[in-house]
Design a protein around this motif. Structure first.
Motif, PDB file in Angstrom:
ATOM      1  N   ASN A  97      22.880  34.228  66.566  1.00 33.86           N
ATOM      2  CA  ASN A  97      23.267  35.550  67.072  1.00 33.86           C
ATOM      3  C   ASN A  97      22.471  35.924  68.316  1.00 33.86           C
ATOM      4  N   GLY A  98      22.275  34.955  69.209  1.00 34.98           N
ATOM      5  CA  GLY A  98      21.559  35.209  70.450  1.00 34.98           C
ATOM      6  C   GLY A  98      20.048  35.241  70.313  1.00 34.98           C
ATOM      7  N   MET A  99      19.522  34.969  69.126  1.00 36.34           N
ATOM      8  CA  MET A  99      18.068  35.029  68.894  1.00 36.34           C
ATOM      9  C   MET A  99      17.478  33.625  68.994  1.00 36.34           C
ATOM     10  N   GLU A 100      16.610  33.411  70.004  1.00 36.78           N
ATOM     11  CA  GLU A 100      15.982  32.105  70.202  1.00 36.78           C
ATOM     12  C   GLU A 100      14.786  31.894  69.284  1.00 36.78           C
ATOM     13  N   TYR A 101      14.176  32.970  68.861  1.00 36.99           N
ATOM     14  CA  TYR A 101      13.082  32.976  67.891  1.00 36.99           C
ATOM     15  C   TYR A 101      13.007  34.392  67.350  1.00 36.99           C
ATOM     16  N   HIS A 102      12.208  34.612  66.306  1.00 32.73           N
ATOM     17  CA  HIS A 102      12.162  35.940  65.695  1.00 32.73           C
ATOM     18  C   HIS A 102      11.068  36.762  66.365  1.00 32.73           C
ATOM     19  N   ASP A 103      11.477  37.561  67.355  1.00 32.83           N
ATOM     20  CA  ASP A 103      10.503  38.275  68.181  1.00 32.83           C
ATOM     21  C   ASP A 103       9.759  39.369  67.417  1.00 32.83           C
ATOM     22  N   THR A 104      10.449  40.101  66.545  1.00 30.68           N
ATOM     23  CA  THR A 104       9.764  41.199  65.844  1.00 30.68           C
ATOM     24  C   THR A 104       8.735  40.678  64.847  1.00 30.68           C
ATOM     25  N   LEU A 105       8.966  39.475  64.288  1.00 28.07           N
ATOM     26  CA  LEU A 105       7.973  38.865  63.407  1.00 28.07           C
ATOM     27  C   LEU A 105       6.678  38.612  64.176  1.00 28.07           C
ATOM     28  N   ILE A 106       6.796  38.068  65.365  1.00 36.01           N
ATOM     29  CA  ILE A 106       5.622  37.809  66.197  1.00 36.01           C
ATOM     30  C   ILE A 106       4.987  39.116  66.662  1.00 36.01           C
ATOM     31  N   ASP A 107       5.820  40.094  67.006  1.00 37.20           N
ATOM     32  CA  ASP A 107       5.298  41.395  67.434  1.00 37.20           C
ATOM     33  C   ASP A 107       4.390  41.999  66.376  1.00 37.20           C
ATOM     34  N   HIS A 108       4.833  41.945  65.125  1.00 40.65           N
ATOM     35  CA  HIS A 108       4.070  42.591  64.053  1.00 40.65           C
ATOM     36  C   HIS A 108       2.883  41.756  63.600  1.00 40.65           C
ATOM     37  N   GLU A 109       3.125  40.482  63.292  1.00 37.37           N
ATOM     38  CA  GLU A 109       2.083  39.667  62.661  1.00 37.37           C
ATOM     39  C   GLU A 109       1.055  39.137  63.653  1.00 37.37           C
ATOM     40  N   ILE A 110       1.444  38.912  64.898  1.00 42.78           N
ATOM     41  CA  ILE A 110       0.511  38.372  65.888  1.00 42.78           C
ATOM     42  C   ILE A 110      -0.066  39.476  66.776  1.00 42.78           C
ATOM     43  N   LEU A 111       0.792  40.388  67.220  1.00 47.30           N
ATOM     44  CA  LEU A 111       0.336  41.435  68.137  1.00 47.30           C
ATOM     45  C   LEU A 111       0.003  42.746  67.433  1.00 47.30           C
ATOM     46  N   GLY A 112       0.357  42.865  66.154  1.00 44.93           N
ATOM     47  CA  GLY A 112       0.002  44.059  65.386  1.00 44.93           C
ATOM     48  C   GLY A 112       0.816  45.288  65.731  1.00 44.93           C
ATOM     49  N   ILE A 113       2.019  45.098  66.269  1.00 43.86           N
ATOM     50  CA  ILE A 113       2.867  46.229  66.653  1.00 43.86           C
ATOM     51  C   ILE A 113       3.508  46.837  65.404  1.00 43.86           C
ATOM     52  N   ASP A 114       3.500  48.158  65.325  1.00 46.25           N
ATOM     53  CA  ASP A 114       4.108  48.864  64.193  1.00 46.25           C
ATOM     54  C   ASP A 114       5.630  48.831  64.330  1.00 46.25           C
ATOM     55  N   LEU A 115       6.306  48.355  63.302  1.00 45.03           N
ATOM     56  CA  LEU A 115       7.763  48.206  63.342  1.00 45.03           C
ATOM     57  C   LEU A 115       8.492  49.295  62.562  1.00 45.03           C
ATOM     58  N   SER A 116       7.803  50.372  62.212  1.00 47.70           N
ATOM     59  CA  SER A 116       8.411  51.400  61.360  1.00 47.70           C
ATOM     60  C   SER A 116       9.686  51.961  61.969  1.00 47.70           C
ATOM     61  N   ASP A 117       9.662  52.259  63.261  1.00 45.18           N
ATOM     62  CA  ASP A 117      10.848  52.835  63.914  1.00 45.18           C
ATOM     63  C   ASP A 117      11.993  51.833  63.957  1.00 45.18           C
ATOM     64  N   ILE A 118      11.654  50.568  64.218  1.00 44.10           N
ATOM     65  CA  ILE A 118      12.683  49.527  64.282  1.00 44.10           C
ATOM     66  C   ILE A 118      13.315  49.307  62.909  1.00 44.10           C
ATOM     67  N   GLU A 119      12.500  49.390  61.851  1.00 39.08           N
ATOM     68  CA  GLU A 119      12.993  49.131  60.503  1.00 39.08           C
ATOM     69  C   GLU A 119      13.710  50.320  59.879  1.00 39.08           C
ATOM     70  N   TYR A 120      13.556  51.503  60.439  1.00 42.95           N
ATOM     71  CA  TYR A 120      14.143  52.692  59.805  1.00 42.95           C
ATOM     72  C   TYR A 120      15.649  52.562  59.570  1.00 42.95           C
ATOM     73  N   PRO A 121      16.453  52.129  60.555  1.00 42.75           N
ATOM     74  CA  PRO A 121      17.898  52.005  60.291  1.00 42.75           C
ATOM     75  C   PRO A 121      18.195  51.083  59.110  1.00 42.75           C
ATOM     76  N   TYR A 122      17.393  50.029  58.950  1.00 33.92           N
ATOM     77  CA  TYR A 122      17.631  49.080  57.858  1.00 33.92           C
ATOM     78  C   TYR A 122      17.218  49.663  56.509  1.00 33.92           C
ATOM     79  N   ARG A 123      16.239  50.553  56.527  1.00 30.72           N
ATOM     80  CA  ARG A 123      15.889  51.237  55.283  1.00 30.72           C
ATOM     81  C   ARG A 123      17.019  52.178  54.866  1.00 30.72           C
ATOM     82  N   VAL A 124      17.657  52.805  55.849  1.00 37.61           N
ATOM     83  CA  VAL A 124      18.828  53.642  55.543  1.00 37.61           C
ATOM     84  C   VAL A 124      19.932  52.779  54.926  1.00 37.61           C
ATOM     85  N   MET A 125      20.123  51.599  55.493  1.00 33.69           N
ATOM     86  CA  MET A 125      21.091  50.652  54.927  1.00 33.69           C
ATOM     87  C   MET A 125      20.759  50.352  53.467  1.00 33.69           C
TER      88      MET A 125
END
Length: 413
Positions: A245-273
């Motif tokens: 689906n156009g994803m060459e690697y999982h960028d948000t996984l690296i953002d959170h686990e390597i760079l420590g970026i908070d993904l709460s806002d990104i994950e919110y729509p999926y929590r609604v799901m």
């Protein structure tokens, strides 16, 4: 008709279980490792003691020893297939050992429990959403720990096994650790000698300290130097990933686990799901919920001391460690699978440990249900309808329910 011996009944059942498992595997296997599950293998402890780094460390260690280049998608696919098949073998051995320890008169009903759980286990890790997911390592090591507790051999291994699980994925402390936690508490409260109670308390205490300390480290303190090596991780992740689906690697996984970026806002729509899908899923599995509540009510009522009642009550509620995940994270399918795994593994372990109350009440309940409802066997078919479980979406059936609601009203994902 000649009555089959217990050993022959077990062997015949194992043939049925393996044939059924092969059918489920080939039905759900998509011969695909998705970007999330391949990207995780680009993590390694050569970048420091990073979150979720153990699987990639092992994989890259193998790459240094094997002549072939494993930093490719094809190598990841074959590696994942081998790991998955080895896990299935471990699961079959666990089921076999539990049946060997089950009293013969209760074996038939116990085998229904195994069949029910096997449908979820085999399909979970065969389907592309979780093919190669770190959860397979967490469940495998948990099962090994349970086998040690059942056999009362090398039970101290629970300590390093639980610690290794957190090194694979720190979410283990909420997902599968509850199985070992519950069984250790069960041992502490049911052992007659003070020496054995202290022994199990020591195992529980050390494993709790170890897993808790590592969880805090990986969740809050392991992301400090990520920017220095993130480019190398991304390059390896791209080499080991087949675009999806156009994803060459999982960028948000690296953002959170390597760079420590908070993904709460990104994950919110999926929590609604998830919030949309969960009530429907609970309605679908309501027969299992009702039977589970009835079973533990009977078990607690049958206990003859306050200590025993407290012991069984704790077993009934220890799956509550999953609550933070349901409240704060998406991936509800994984949490649901962990919940099912808790009750299935605990019941299987207690029967194998020779718990008279649990074994008797399980037998009585299932016998009553089968006699009262001739179609009760269809409950096994319901588990097939609910599987394979996905990750963010609970399953494909519920995806067809939540996505139209989103497209018509919410437009969040």
């Amino acid at each position: 008709m000649e009555k089959l011996s217990k050993q022959k009944r077990i062997r015949r059942f194992m043939v049925i279980l393996i044939v059924l498992s092969c059918a489920i595997f080939f039905l759900d296997y998509d011969e695909r490792v998705l970007p999330y599950n391949s990207t995780i293998l680009a993590f390694s402890y050569k970048y420091g003691f990073i979150s979720r780094g153990l699987a990639g460390t092992i994989y890259q260690w193998l790459d240094s020893w094997i002549p072939a280049n494993m930093i490719t998608y094809e190598a990841v696919l074959y590696f994942t297939l081998i790991v998955t098949l080895l896990f299935y073998v471990l699961f079959f051995v666990f089921c076999y050992q539990c049946m060997k320890r089950c009293q013969e008169k209760y074996l038939g009903e116990f085998q229904y429990v195994i069949l029910f759980y096997a449908v979820f286990v085999i399909s979970m890790f065969a389907y592309k959403r979780n093919f190669g997911r770190l959860d397979i390592y967490l469940l495998a090591l948990t099962i090994i720990g349970v086998m040690c507790l059942i056999a009362k051999r090398a039970e101290w291994l629970v300590i390093p096994l639980s610690i290794l699980c957190v090194m694979f994925h720190q979410g283990y402390v909420f997902m599968f650790y509850n199985v070992l936690l519950a069984l250790l508490v069960y041992r502490i409260l049911s052992e007659e000698t003070k020496k054995k109670r202290i022994y199990y308390a020591a195992i529980l205490g050390l494993s709790l300290v170890g897993t808790s300390a590592l969880f805090l480290w990986f969740e809050f303190f392991s992301h400090t130097d990520g920017a220095r090596y993130v480019d190398e991780i991304i390059a390896n992740a791209k080499a080991m990933t087949k675009p999806f689906n156009g994803m060459e690697y999982h960028d948000t996984l690296i953002d959170h686990e390597i760079l420590g970026i908070d993904l709460s806002d990104i994950e919110y729509p999926y929590r609604v799901m998830n919030w949309i899908e969960l009530p429907v899923f609970l309605l679908m599995i309501s027969p299992y919920i009702v039977l589970g509540i009835q079973l533990f009510r009977r078990i607690i009522a049958a206990a003859d001391t306050r200590m025993a009642k407290a012991n069984y009550f704790f077993l009934a509620i220890a799956a509550g460690t999953l609550l933070p995940l349901f409240l704060m994270k998406c991936d509800y399918a994984r949490w649901v699978f962990a919940l099912i795994s808790y009750y299935a593994l605990v019941l299987m372990a207690l029967v194998a440990m020779g718990d008279v109350i649990v074994t008797t009440e399980l037998h009585r309940l299932m016998t009553e249900v089968r006699q009262k409802y001739p179609f009760a066997i269809l409950l096994l078919l319901l588990s097939a309808l609910l599987t394979p479980l996905w990750d963010v979406h609970i399953n494909g059936l519920l995806r067809g329910f939540s996505n139209p609601i989103n497209e018509t009203f919410l437009q969040l994902w």
